[in-house]
Design an enzyme around this catalytic site. Structure first.
Site, mmCIF file in Angstrom:
data_model
loop_
_atom_site.group_PDB
_atom_site.id
_atom_site.type_symbol
_atom_site.label_atom_id
_atom_site.label_comp_id
_atom_site.label_asym_id
_atom_site.label_seq_id
_atom_site.Cartn_x
_atom_site.Cartn_y
_atom_site.Cartn_z
ATOM 1 N N GLU A 70 19.236 -17.179 -6.740
ATOM 2 C CA GLU A 70 18.808 -15.836 -7.149
ATOM 3 C C GLU A 70 18.351 -15.828 -8.613
ATOM 4 O OE1 GLU A 70 17.975 -13.262 -5.749
ATOM 5 O OE2 GLU A 70 18.287 -11.578 -7.102
ATOM 6 N N HIS B 289 20.348 -36.061 -6.047
ATOM 7 C CA HIS B 289 19.619 -36.617 -4.899
ATOM 8 C C HIS B 289 18.108 -36.444 -5.048
ATOM 9 C CE1 HIS B 289 23.326 -37.492 -2.801
ATOM 10 N NE2 HIS B 289 23.752 -36.275 -3.124
ATOM 11 N N CYS C 139 0.826 -1.209 0.000
ATOM 12 C CA CYS C 139 0.000 0.000 0.000
ATOM 13 C C CYS C 139 0.863 1.263 0.000
ATOM 14 C CB CYS C 139 -0.880 0.033 1.237
ATOM 15 S SG CYS C 139 -1.919 -1.403 1.407
ATOM 16 N N LYS D 173 6.716 -4.448 -3.947
ATOM 17 C CA LYS D 173 8.141 -4.114 -3.831
ATOM 18 C C LYS D 173 8.622 -4.279 -2.394
ATOM 19 C CE LYS D 173 12.210 -2.724 -5.007
ATOM 20 N NZ LYS D 173 13.090 -3.818 -5.488
ATOM 21 N N GLU E 163 9.745 -14.902 -10.543
ATOM 22 C CA GLU E 163 8.924 -13.787 -10.062
ATOM 23 C C GLU E 163 8.444 -12.854 -11.167
ATOM 24 O OE1 GLU E 163 10.556 -10.823 -7.389
ATOM 25 O OE2 GLU E 163 12.557 -11.201 -8.144
ATOM 26 N N ARG F 135 5.407 -0.075 -5.901
ATOM 27 C CA ARG F 135 5.342 -0.865 -4.672
ATOM 28 C C ARG F 135 4.352 -2.019 -4.791
ATOM 29 N NH1 ARG F 135 7.113 2.113 -0.076
ATOM 30 N NH2 ARG F 135 5.674 0.918 1.194
ATOM 31 N N ASN G 134 -2.057 2.104 5.763
ATOM 32 C CA ASN G 134 -1.184 0.973 5.442
ATOM 33 C C ASN G 134 -0.996 0.184 6.731
ATOM 34 O OD1 ASN G 134 -0.869 2.260 3.031
ATOM 35 N ND2 ASN G 134 1.291 2.774 3.302
ATOM 36 N N GLY G 135 -0.983 -1.127 6.638
ATOM 37 C CA GLY G 135 -0.791 -1.943 7.841
ATOM 38 C C GLY G 135 -2.014 -2.798 8.101
ATOM 39 N N LYS H 156 14.635 -14.765 -9.816
ATOM 40 C CA LYS H 156 14.392 -13.699 -10.805
ATOM 41 C C LYS H 156 13.467 -14.206 -11.897
ATOM 42 C CE LYS H 156 15.332 -11.026 -9.036
ATOM 43 N NZ LYS H 156 15.922 -10.765 -7.797
ATOM 44 N N TRP I 185 -3.020 -2.647 -1.526
ATOM 45 C CA TRP I 185 -2.647 -4.035 -1.829
ATOM 46 C C TRP I 185 -3.487 -4.859 -0.862
ATOM 47 C CZ3 TRP I 185 0.094 -8.255 0.367
ATOM 48 C CH2 TRP I 185 0.662 -9.155 -0.549
HETATM 49 O O1 M6R Z 1 13.314 -4.790 0.703
HETATM 50 P P1 M6R Z 1 13.881 -6.116 1.077
HETATM 51 O O2 M6R Z 1 15.271 -6.308 0.562
HETATM 52 O O3 M6R Z 1 13.800 -6.408 2.533
HETATM 53 O O4 M6R Z 1 12.969 -7.177 0.322
HETATM 54 C C1 M6R Z 1 13.134 -8.556 0.531
HETATM 55 C C2 M6R Z 1 12.381 -9.344 -0.504
HETATM 56 O O5 M6R Z 1 10.997 -9.105 -0.404
HETATM 57 C C3 M6R Z 1 12.837 -9.007 -1.920
HETATM 58 O O6 M6R Z 1 14.198 -9.213 -2.092
HETATM 59 C C4 M6R Z 1 12.068 -9.871 -2.954
HETATM 60 O O7 M6R Z 1 12.422 -11.197 -2.825
HETATM 61 C C5 M6R Z 1 12.349 -9.359 -4.367
HETATM 62 N N1 M6R Z 1 11.129 -9.243 -5.104
HETATM 63 C C6 M6R Z 1 13.250 -10.244 -5.134
HETATM 64 O O8 M6R Z 1 13.500 -9.775 -6.409
#
Ligand code: M6R
Length: 609
Positions: A482, A505, A2, A604, A489, A27, A101-102, A486, A75
């Site tokens: 990672e 395994h 949000c 985000k 997501e 966000r 927000n929250g 990527k 959100w």
């Molecule tokens: O803002 P942060 O680094 O704490 O965020 C952590 C994760 O939410 C963030 O890295 C998320 O996994 C990304 N979308 C990855 O690309």
């Protein structure tokens, strides 16, 4: 997640609110809305499910003369993303409008109580409960009504409230969800994120947890929940507007991938001296002695930050010889962690607002650990909560897929490991060699970026395959994780990252004819073992895409495609090998027609647990 924006000043509020909401789009959100205080008996609300474009079609800019208002991107948490559930919410008189927000944890109990008072609800949201409660407590003083209502609330909030009977007044309150006041000339802008402010002013005040602000065009007054005055310092936001604009790129993710050489330069500037083998991290000066006595380090974070932490684990053990573990922040706080004397917990977060990471940090502090932060967002909640820390200084990251923040996190952890290493077992020549290699990484990242066409070719060939594997060993195992994150997501392709030797395994059963398997096969002690793993993939029909060091023996014979990265020390390889994986994921998502910067279901910064 949000986003909040509020404006009070001499200008029409609506365009400023909508522009602010657009800057918060990154966000993640599923509905949006605005409330304007225009001298009528009720505040004017416009809101809708969907993107801001949908909201804009409902807005009447020509007649919107109000100079005070609030706007929100939601959100969904409580209640589906519908028009009715979008914020702002009002009390039943329509005088008071709230954006939030929250999460209000005791909203059910409050809802029952309010229903007994005759309140009828319009939405399924916890926020409407708050709006109705403030309405019930309102007797001519909005700030007092907000304070009284919040004393009855359990949960987290960043909230902004307006009232038709007090035009020109915004009331804001914070607990666990960030709020910043941008201080302009005869105007003030409230936002949950600096991105919505910097087009207007760089002078800001960060609200702390438990603070309430009454904001007008002329100024603001901050108080605690007990109404005690709080004096706030004006701070300067370092970001510039062009850092949060596309600058000719199609997507922020691509911009941020290509910004990495410059971002890493900024991250290291003035902090390393290869000649003397020394590292200067101002943020650690005050705790350097305590840190040197560390007997154990726990690195914690979520998602990409957790992957960077895994690289950090190898770095701290290799350079500083301090036992180091990596913990998911979301697991750490709930598993009764053992924190002994000499334990240092390092929370890693790009946004500095991730709820799980913040909770882990607080847990570590409660148990007596020295708690450090590796954070990008200056002044963020996590940055403020830590005992000390090191900022990334890689500039704002807007794309939901984290790219330059990963490189920045690994770079900071490398500097911290060398900093500690020099105070432990690392010799001056050893440190000099390491820092020399680190200092040329930005130029080497540029060479990696020159593989963009090859990476696109890989994506073109395989973007319709819905299962991918990523394999890496040692320092490159976290990079395999990672790379897989990527891809999944932003392109919604299922991908799994594994330590290469683990494949046999179980996951080897997945391999079938033509399955893309990305193998990180750079020069390292286990190179021959990796080649054996690649053979295992090939003999089962898998197509190997190798990320290799120039001149690697035999790689062309076993791989379908080879993408070369420059040579560096093993511990620094993640900074190079991750780049082609970012580019492959980016191109795969574009080719699949996905919304690269705003992938479905994702936000985000994840500010709920
Ligand atoms: O803002 P942060 O680094 O704490 O965020 C952590 C994760 O939410 C963030 O890295 C998320 O996994 C990304 N979308 C990855 O690309």
């Amino acid at each position: 997640m949000c986003g909040i924006v509020g404006y009070v000043g001499p200008r029409p509020a609506l365009p400023i609110l909508v522009e602010g909401l657009r800057r918060l789009e990154y966000r993640g959100y599923d509905s949006s809305g605005v409330a304007l205080v225009n001298g009528e008996r009720t505040v004017a609300i416009t809101k809708s499910a969907g993107r801001i474009n949908v909201l804009e079609q409902l807005l009447d800019y020509e007649h919107a003369t109000a100079t005070c208002g609030i706007g929100h991107t939601r959100w969904a948490t409580h209640g589906a993303p519908t028009d009715i559930n979008a914020h702002p919410h009002t009390d039943q008189t329509g005088r008071i409008a709230v954006i939030h927000n929250g999460i209000i944890e005791n909203y059910r109990a409050l809802k029952t109580y309010l229903a007994q008072q005759g309140v009828e609800f319009q939405s399924q949201t916890d926020t409407e409960v708050l709006a109705q409660l403030i309405g019930l407590r309102y007797h001519g003083n909005l700030e007092r009504a907000v304070r009284e209502a919040l004393l009855e609330v359990d949960g987290t909030y960043g909230l902004a409230v307006v009232c038709s009977e007090e035009p020109g007044v915004l009331v804001a309150a914070r607990k666990g969800s960030p709020l910043i006041i941008g201080v302009g000339k005869n105007e003030n802008i409230l936002a949950s994120d600096a991105a919505a402010i910097i087009a207007h002013t760089t002078q800001v005040v960060y609200l702390a947890d438990g603070e309430i602000a009454r904001i007008t065009a002329d100024g603001f007054k901050t108080t605690t929940m007990d109404a005690a005055p709080v004096t706030k310092e004006l701070e300067e936001i370092e970001w510039t507007l062009d850092q949060i604009e596309l600058g000719g790129h199609d997507h922020f993710m691509s911009k941020e991938i290509f910004e990495q050489p410059a971002a890493l330069e900024m991250c290291m500037r003035g902090r390393i001296d290869p000649h003397t083998g020394s590292v200067h991290l101002g943020g650690l000066t005050d705790c350097a002695r305590e840190l040197t006595r560390a007997k154990r380090i726990i690195l914690t974070g979520c998602g990409t930050a957790w992957h960077a932490a895994l690289v950090g684990e190898y770095l701290f053990e290799e350079l500083a010889r301090i036992p180091t573990e990596t913990e998911y922040a979301s697991e750490f706080r709930y598993r009764n962690p053992i924190i002994e004397d000499g334990t240092v917990v390092i929370a890693i977060s790009q946004s500095g607002e991730t709820a799980d990471t913040y909770a882990a940090l607080c847990e570590a502090q409660d148990r007596g650990a020295l708690a450090l932060g590796v954070v990008n967002s200056v002044g963020s909640t996590i940055a403020r909560q830590t005992d000390a820390g090191v900022y990334l200084h890689v500039g704002p990251e807007i794309g939901v897929a984290s790219t330059k923040a990963f490189s920045g996190q690994v770079t900071v952890l490398a500097m911290m490991a060398a900093f500690l290493g020099r105070r432990k077992h690392l010799s001056q020549p050893g440190a000099s060699q390491f820092l020399e290699a680190l200092s040329v990484i930005p130029r080497q990242v540029e060479q990696c970026l020159a593989t963009a066409d090859q990476c696109r070719a890989v994506a073109e060939r395989y973007h319709e395959r819905l299962n991918w594997l990523y394999l890496g060993r040692g320092f490159n195992y976290p990079v395999a994780l990672e790379g897989a994150l990527k891809l999944k997501e932003i392109s919604y392709i299922h991908a799994e990252g594994l330590p290469a030797a683990e494949m046999k395994h179980g996951p080897i059963a997945l391999i079938e004819e033509g399955m893309p398997v990305v193998c990180i096969a750079t020069n390292c002690a286990q190179y021959d073992k990796i080649i054996s793993n690649i053979e295992e993939v090939r003999s089962r029909g898998g197509h190997v895409i190798a990320i290799a060091t120039e001149g690697n023996r035999g790689i062309h014979e076993v791989a379908e495609q080879v993408i070369h990265v420059p040579d560096t020390l093993d511990p620094l390889q993640p900074l190079l090998t991750v780049v082609p994986l970012q580019l492959i994921a980016y191109h795969a998502a574009v080719l699949r027609g996905c919304n690269v910067d705003k992938p479905r279901n994702l936000a985000k910064s994840v500010t709920v647990e």
